[in-house]
Write an enzyme that holds these catalytic residues in place. Structure first.
Site, PDB file in Angstrom:
ATOM      1  N   SER A 114      35.916  33.503  43.304  1.00 44.81           N
ATOM      2  CA  SER A 114      37.376  33.558  43.342  1.00 44.81           C
ATOM      3  C   SER A 114      37.889  33.687  44.769  1.00 44.81           C
ATOM      4  CB  SER A 114      37.865  34.759  42.521  1.00 44.81           C
ATOM      5  OG  SER A 114      39.250  34.973  42.702  1.00 44.81           O
ATOM      6  N   TYR A 143      43.549  28.209  45.349  1.00 46.28           N
ATOM      7  CA  TYR A 143      44.964  28.003  45.037  1.00 46.28           C
ATOM      8  C   TYR A 143      45.593  27.201  46.174  1.00 46.28           C
ATOM      9  CZ  TYR A 143      44.694  31.704  41.481  1.00 46.28           C
ATOM     10  OH  TYR A 143      44.374  32.456  40.378  1.00 46.28           O
ATOM     11  N   THR A 189      42.762  25.738  40.865  1.00 46.31           N
ATOM     12  CA  THR A 189      43.482  26.351  39.746  1.00 46.31           C
ATOM     13  C   THR A 189      44.921  25.851  39.756  1.00 46.31           C
ATOM     14  OG1 THR A 189      42.082  28.309  39.739  1.00 46.31           O
ATOM     15  CG2 THR A 189      44.251  28.528  38.735  1.00 46.31           C
ATOM     16  N   LYS A 223      41.045  23.261  37.213  1.00 45.83           N
ATOM     17  CA  LYS A 223      40.958  24.329  36.219  1.00 45.83           C
ATOM     18  C   LYS A 223      42.365  24.660  35.708  1.00 45.83           C
ATOM     19  CE  LYS A 223      39.567  29.204  35.753  1.00 45.83           C
ATOM     20  NZ  LYS A 223      40.906  29.804  35.571  1.00 45.83           N
ATOM     21  N   HIS A 235      43.533  30.425  31.517  1.00 41.40           N
ATOM     22  CA  HIS A 235      43.488  31.545  32.459  1.00 41.40           C
ATOM     23  C   HIS A 235      43.215  32.867  31.735  1.00 41.40           C
ATOM     24  CE1 HIS A 235      44.494  31.889  36.851  1.00 41.40           C
ATOM     25  NE2 HIS A 235      44.344  33.167  36.556  1.00 41.40           N
TER      26      HIS A 235
END
Length: 404
Positions: free
Chosen positions: A154, A178, A204, A275, A299
């Site tokens: 992440s 992101y 994402t 994603k 999510h």
């Protein structure tokens, strides 16, 4: 490895001692933490727990993590309907086992993006592992390296990407990204992980804004002072802007669109995986924009409440993609038979989030390894009991949807 050998290996893992750990506790909760740990003073042994399934780890984590930490990991958006349906949806799916198929030898190996992994389960991008265990993401990385599976790191890690690579230099990793209002933030991260040997970027796309997670608001969730979003250490100047999950609020860019997929492809040689897709229309657009994979995901039910369970969206997306790119799924996987159901519906691999954190809370690296080994053993057993000797034999003929 035979099924009986697998079982004996698991029993050996589960019979190891289980000391209680209280980590990632806020300063004001230290007193209650000390009370919880009073039975585990120096020189004493905590009662041994038989960790048989993933819900055992969940119960342990709920008991031993601070309330704010547990609420953060457990949170869904609004009424948590989608979060809960992620689990219930798997229970609506029934298997159609075939018999007399000679399952004396089984093989759980598969490939993702051309790389072989030992079984079709990976770690989904989950934030702030140091809240659960002091070694955080480095422990997760070592566990996934040991079992030869994929770990999606992440952006919101409490260990830096460099620390994660140093802890598990031979691990197979993708990086979750992101798109920020300041594109340079995203671009610098891309170049860092590309140089460190990460093998794919996971963009994402379901967070133009953060979902409303009621308990985080009630708890006024913030990282404790000793933890930081390490990938952004030194990036943000002191500011009066309120903090949201470790970085200044409004850092994410709500104007993100399909053109940003092209932008990302223009600055990297790595495969791009999207994603957060839940519809066949967006799956088709993903293929048209040249991405290499899709993770069907809501999510963990933390964004839009009332959307579909991930597994319920999977089949339509697989049918739309028709093998042109790989399709994965996360959300709600708790047993080996859940893994089997997802693969039967067309997923190449599944990813787990919360169960990895529960494993960390239990026993760090060893806890994550136990969670993964239990899933692997259950998956192998479910395959054999369904008449499948290898992953290639798993197909939609195994599935029947319950009428209940």
């Amino acid at each position: 490895m035979t099924l009986s050998h697998e079982r004996s290996h698991t029993v050996g893992l589960l019979n190891s001692s289980a000391p209680v750990h209280m980590l990632g506790v806020w300063q004001e909760e230290r007193h209650s933490a000390e009370i919880k740990m009073s039975s585990c003073r120096e020189g004493a042994h905590c009662a041994e727990m038989a960790m048989v399934c993933l819900t055992d780890f969940e119960e342990y984590a709920k008991e031993h993590l601070s309330k704010a930490t547990w609420d953060y990991y457990a949170a869904g958006a609004d009424e948590c309907c989608t979060r809960d349906d992620n689990l219930l949806a798997y229970k609506r799916i029934r298997l159609r086992p075939r018999i007399l198929r000679d399952v004396s030898v089984s093989d759980t190996r598969t490939t993702v993006q051309g790389t072989e992994i030992s079984f079709p389960v990976g770690i989904a991008p989950t934030a702030f592992h140091c809240l659960a265990w002091h070694e955080g993401e480095t422990a997760t990385a070592r566990a996934t390296e040991a079992l030869n599976i994929c770990y999606i790191t992440s952006t919101y890690s409490t260990c830096s990407v460099e620390e994660i690579v140093a802890a598990a230099p031979n691990g197979y990793r993708w990086f979750q990204l992101y798109v920020y209002r300041d594109r340079k933030l995203s671009e610098q991260l891309v170049h860092r992980v590309e140089g460190l040997g990460y093998k794919a970027l996971v963009l994402t796309v379901d967070v133009p804004y953060t979902g409303k997670r009621r308990n985080d608001i009630r708890n006024q969730f913030k990282l404790p002072p000793h933890l930081k979003v390490k990938n952004f250490e030194g990036v943000f100047q002191e500011t009066t802007v309120p903090e949201e999950y470790g970085i200044p609020a409004n850092t994410l860019d709500p104007s993100i669109s399909w053109k940003d997929v092209y932008w990302l492809q223009s600055i990297t040689r790595l495969p791009v995986i999207i994603k957060g897709i839940l519809t066949k229309e967006d799956a088709e657009l993903a293929v048209e924009h040249g991405v290499q994979g899709i993770i069907v995901s809501n999510h963990g039910g933390r964004q839009l409440d009332g959307g579909p369970a991930s597994i319920d969206a999977l089949a339509d997306i697989v049918d739309t993609v028709q093998g042109r790119i790989e399709v994965y799924v996360d959300g709600g996987i708790r047993t080996g038979s859940d893994v089997l159901k997802a693969l039967a519906l067309g997923a190449r691999c599944v990813f787990i989030g919360r169960p990895a954190v529960w494993g960390l809370a239990y026993k760090g690296e060893e806890g994550v390894r136990e969670v993964l080994q239990i899933l692997n053993d259950e998956f192998r057993l479910s395959m054999a009991l369904s008449g499948c000797r290898n992953v290639a034999e798993i197909n939609r003929n195994l599935i029947q949807f319950s009428k209940l």
